[in-house]
Design a protein around this motif. Structure first.
Motif, PDB file in Angstrom:
ATOM      1  N   SER A  57       0.828  -1.209   0.000  1.00 26.29           N
ATOM      2  CA  SER A  57       0.000   0.000   0.000  1.00 26.29           C
ATOM      3  C   SER A  57       0.859   1.255   0.000  1.00 26.29           C
ATOM      4  O   SER A  57       0.595   2.213  -0.740  1.00 26.29           O
ATOM      5  N   GLU A 115     -12.400   6.536   0.244  1.00 25.81           N
ATOM      6  CA  GLU A 115     -12.358   5.090   0.017  1.00 25.81           C
ATOM      7  C   GLU A 115     -13.630   4.404   0.495  1.00 25.81           C
ATOM      8  O   GLU A 115     -14.080   3.430  -0.107  1.00 25.81           O
ATOM      9  N   ARG A 119     -14.714   3.175  -3.266  1.00 19.29           N
ATOM     10  CA  ARG A 119     -14.422   1.755  -3.364  1.00 19.29           C
ATOM     11  C   ARG A 119     -15.401   0.902  -2.560  1.00 19.29           C
ATOM     12  O   ARG A 119     -16.081   0.031  -3.107  1.00 19.29           O
ATOM     13  N   TYR A 168      -5.846   2.179  -6.420  1.00 18.50           N
ATOM     14  CA  TYR A 168      -6.501   1.925  -5.140  1.00 18.50           C
ATOM     15  C   TYR A 168      -7.506   0.782  -5.266  1.00 18.50           C
ATOM     16  O   TYR A 168      -7.638  -0.034  -4.348  1.00 18.50           O
ATOM     17  N   TYR A 172      -7.560  -2.893  -3.232  1.00 20.38           N
ATOM     18  CA  TYR A 172      -8.766  -3.332  -2.523  1.00 20.38           C
ATOM     19  C   TYR A 172      -9.213  -4.710  -2.998  1.00 20.38           C
ATOM     20  O   TYR A 172      -9.497  -5.605  -2.187  1.00 20.38           O
ATOM     21  N   ALA A 181      -6.378   0.307   0.479  1.00 17.74           N
ATOM     22  CA  ALA A 181      -6.662   1.472  -0.363  1.00 17.74           C
ATOM     23  C   ALA A 181      -6.576   2.761   0.448  1.00 17.74           C
ATOM     24  O   ALA A 181      -6.076   3.781  -0.038  1.00 17.74           O
ATOM     25  N   HIS A 185      -3.950   5.742  -0.374  1.00 17.48           N
ATOM     26  CA  HIS A 185      -4.520   7.067  -0.626  1.00 17.48           C
ATOM     27  C   HIS A 185      -3.923   8.088   0.345  1.00 17.48           C
ATOM     28  O   HIS A 185      -3.578   9.217  -0.036  1.00 17.48           O
TER      29      HIS A 185
END
Length: 205
Positions: A57, A115, A119, A168, A172, A181, A185
């Motif tokens: 990440s 997120e 997402r 991202y 995920y 994610a 981010h």
């Protein structure tokens, strides 16, 4: 989004400094995230990534940052930002209170908020309206592409936003953990903030 529109519409030399609307956004959004935190099952402690996933990440977040500051040619932009954040006082000196407020919002709150929406909710909702039942690792290409397209529309640097959104989303779907994610981010936004402060490229804020 409403506060963002308000900040962009207020005159810079008006009675109320529009930059402090961002501070209001930090308080409102931060307060809402804390108030509803127990409802975000994907952010529960048992869903924290392991060391390998965390390193991935961080690496992805840094890579997206590196690309973001270079994908800024005129043809890579959707119009002009209406709410740039320039933390300088009337004498052109840096206002560190504004800097801290902006960095906290961008690096700590925005990654969680966005997120959760882009997402955790939108991408899974596109896959199936009962999105909470959707396993992130089973999300198909259609949901990834469509959610990334909408994510792009919310950013001025459209190509950079596509790269970020896909990166991202990949984390995920690959890990099945939203925290991957969020961390990526946060790293992107945090590094971008430090770079903006160092270079004075306020248009990226």
């Amino acid at each position: 989004m409403g506060l963002l529109v308000l900040r962009g519409s207020l005159p810079a030399e008006g009675v109320f400094d529009p930059r402090w609307v961002y501070g209001l956004s930090v308080l409102i959004v931060g307060g809402a995230l804390l108030w509803f935190w127990k409802e975000y099952g994907e952010l529960a402690r048992q869903n924290l990534p392991d060391l390998r996933q965390t390193l991935w990440s961080v690496g992805v977040g840094l890579a997206v940052f590196g690309l973001w500051i270079h994908l800024d040619a005129p043809w890579m932009q959707l119009g002009e930002a209406t709410a740039n954040f320039v933390p300088l006082d009337a004498q052109g000196r840096i206002d560190w209170t504004l800097i801290a407020m902006r960095w906290i919002g961008a690096a700590l709150l925005v990654p969680v908020m966005e997120e959760l929406f882009w997402r955790s909710f939108l991408m899974r909702w596109i896959a199936h309206p009962q999105f909470e039942r959707v396993d992130p690792q089973q999300i198909g290409l259609r949901a990834i592409v469509l959610s990334t397209f909408v994510f792009m529309l919310a950013h001025t640097l459209w190509l950079a936003a596509i790269v970020a959104g896909l990166a991202y989303a990949w984390l995920y779907v690959r890990s099945g953990k939203l925290w991957t994610a969020v961390i990526a981010h946060a790293v992107t936004n945090g590094a971008l903030g430090l770079w903006v402060i160092k270079t004075g490229r306020w248009e990226f804020w």
